[in-house]
Design an enzyme around this catalytic site. Structure first.
Site, short mmCIF file in Angstrom:
data_model
loop_
_atom_site.label_atom_id
_atom_site.label_comp_id
_atom_site.label_asym_id
_atom_site.label_seq_id
_atom_site.Cartn_x
_atom_site.Cartn_y
_atom_site.Cartn_z
N CYS A 185 -4.14 0.56 -2.47
CA CYS A 185 -3.78 -0.74 -1.85
C CYS A 185 -2.74 -1.40 -2.37
O CYS A 185 -2.56 -1.43 -3.48
CB CYS A 185 -5.17 -1.37 -1.60
SG CYS A 185 -6.56 -0.66 -0.96
N CYS A 203 -10.12 -5.11 0.38
CA CYS A 203 -11.26 -4.54 0.69
C CYS A 203 -12.15 -4.72 -0.76
O CYS A 203 -11.81 -5.32 -1.81
CB CYS A 203 -10.86 -3.06 0.34
SG CYS A 203 -10.08 -2.12 -1.06
N CYS A 210 -10.48 -3.53 -4.15
CA CYS A 210 -9.63 -4.38 -4.63
C CYS A 210 -10.06 -5.72 -5.07
O CYS A 210 -9.76 -6.23 -6.10
CB CYS A 210 -8.24 -4.62 -3.54
SG CYS A 210 -7.26 -3.46 -3.25
N ASN A 212 0.76 -1.08 -0.01
CA ASN A 212 -0.13 0.12 -0.04
C ASN A 212 0.94 1.25 -0.16
O ASN A 212 1.81 1.45 0.76
CB ASN A 212 -1.05 0.14 1.31
CG ASN A 212 -0.50 -0.37 2.57
OD1 ASN A 212 0.67 -1.05 2.68
ND2 ASN A 212 -1.03 0.31 3.66
N GLU A 267 0.37 5.04 0.79
CA GLU A 267 -0.68 6.24 1.04
C GLU A 267 -0.39 7.57 0.74
O GLU A 267 0.85 7.91 0.17
CB GLU A 267 -0.86 6.04 2.69
CG GLU A 267 -1.14 5.00 3.24
CD GLU A 267 -1.46 4.59 4.47
OE1 GLU A 267 -1.22 5.55 5.56
OE2 GLU A 267 -2.21 3.80 5.07
N GLU A 312 -3.03 -4.41 -3.16
CA GLU A 312 -3.63 -5.54 -3.90
C GLU A 312 -3.51 -4.82 -5.53
O GLU A 312 -3.16 -5.49 -6.48
CB GLU A 312 -4.92 -6.13 -3.60
CG GLU A 312 -4.98 -6.93 -2.67
CD GLU A 312 -5.31 -6.30 -1.28
OE1 GLU A 312 -4.79 -4.69 -1.01
OE2 GLU A 312 -5.97 -6.53 -0.41
N1 THU Z 1 -5.31 -1.53 2.47
C1 THU Z 1 -4.76 -2.24 1.57
O1 THU Z 1 -3.57 -2.14 1.01
N2 THU Z 1 -5.44 -3.41 0.95
C2 THU Z 1 -6.71 -3.49 1.44
O2 THU Z 1 -7.50 -4.50 0.96
C3 THU Z 1 -7.51 -2.79 2.45
C4 THU Z 1 -6.65 -1.78 2.89
C5 THU Z 1 -4.75 -0.14 3.14
C6 THU Z 1 -5.01 1.06 2.57
C7 THU Z 1 -4.41 1.93 3.66
O3 THU Z 1 -3.10 2.31 3.33
C8 THU Z 1 -4.42 1.08 4.90
O4 THU Z 1 -4.74 -0.41 4.27
C9 THU Z 1 -5.26 1.41 6.12
O5 THU Z 1 -6.78 1.41 5.29
#
Ligand code: THU
Length: 134
Positions: A55, A94, A97, A44, A46, A57
């Protein structure tokens, strides 16, 4: 967690350490094996403008497409995570994704992610039944 780590699990664990997650302090790593047998990964990333966060994925899917092109299809996905305390928690992919992975999957595509204790082994079809399609 099983004692023997698969190659995908090892790669997902490795790239989770590279996550850029200063805002959530939640690091995610994803590893994909394509039907060609190649593996790709993503973490991920940000952003101070929260909605721009991507994310793990979806970054892994992007890496796979960049390498193999539009014929890329996903065979298996492994997703892992750790929080600020270094603890791995139950965390499924999520909704956004799931829809993006489904674009390059079949309902039988294997998806493995962290559960409370053991890994959860499921399929795209189970994670996204009746997903959007045109
Ligand atoms: N996140 C992912 O990388 N994948 C997911 O399927 C759910 C959330 C990350 C996004 C963000 O940087 C952190 O988790 C918190 O939401």
């Amino acid at each position: 967690m099983s004692a023997e780590m698969t190659d995908l699990e090892k790669l997902a664990e490795h790239v989770a350490k590279n996550a850029y997650s200063p805002y959530s302090t939640f690091s995610v790593g994803a590893a994909i094996r394509t039907t060609s047998g190649n593996v790709y990964s993503g973490c991920n990333v940000e952003n101070v403008s929260s909605g721009l966060t991507v994310c793990a994925e979806r970054n892994a899917v992007g890496a796979a497409i960049a390498a193999e092109g539009k014929s890329m299809r996903i065979e298996e996905v492994f997703v892992t995570n750790f929080n600020a305390e270094g603890a791995t928690i139950h965390c499924s992919p999520c909704g956004a994704c799931r829809q993006v992975m489904a674009e390059f999957s079949t309902p039988d595509t294997k998806v493995i992610y962290r559960g409370d204790e053991d890994n959860i082994v499921t399929t795209m079809g189970q994670l996204l039944p009746d997903g959007f399609t045109l």
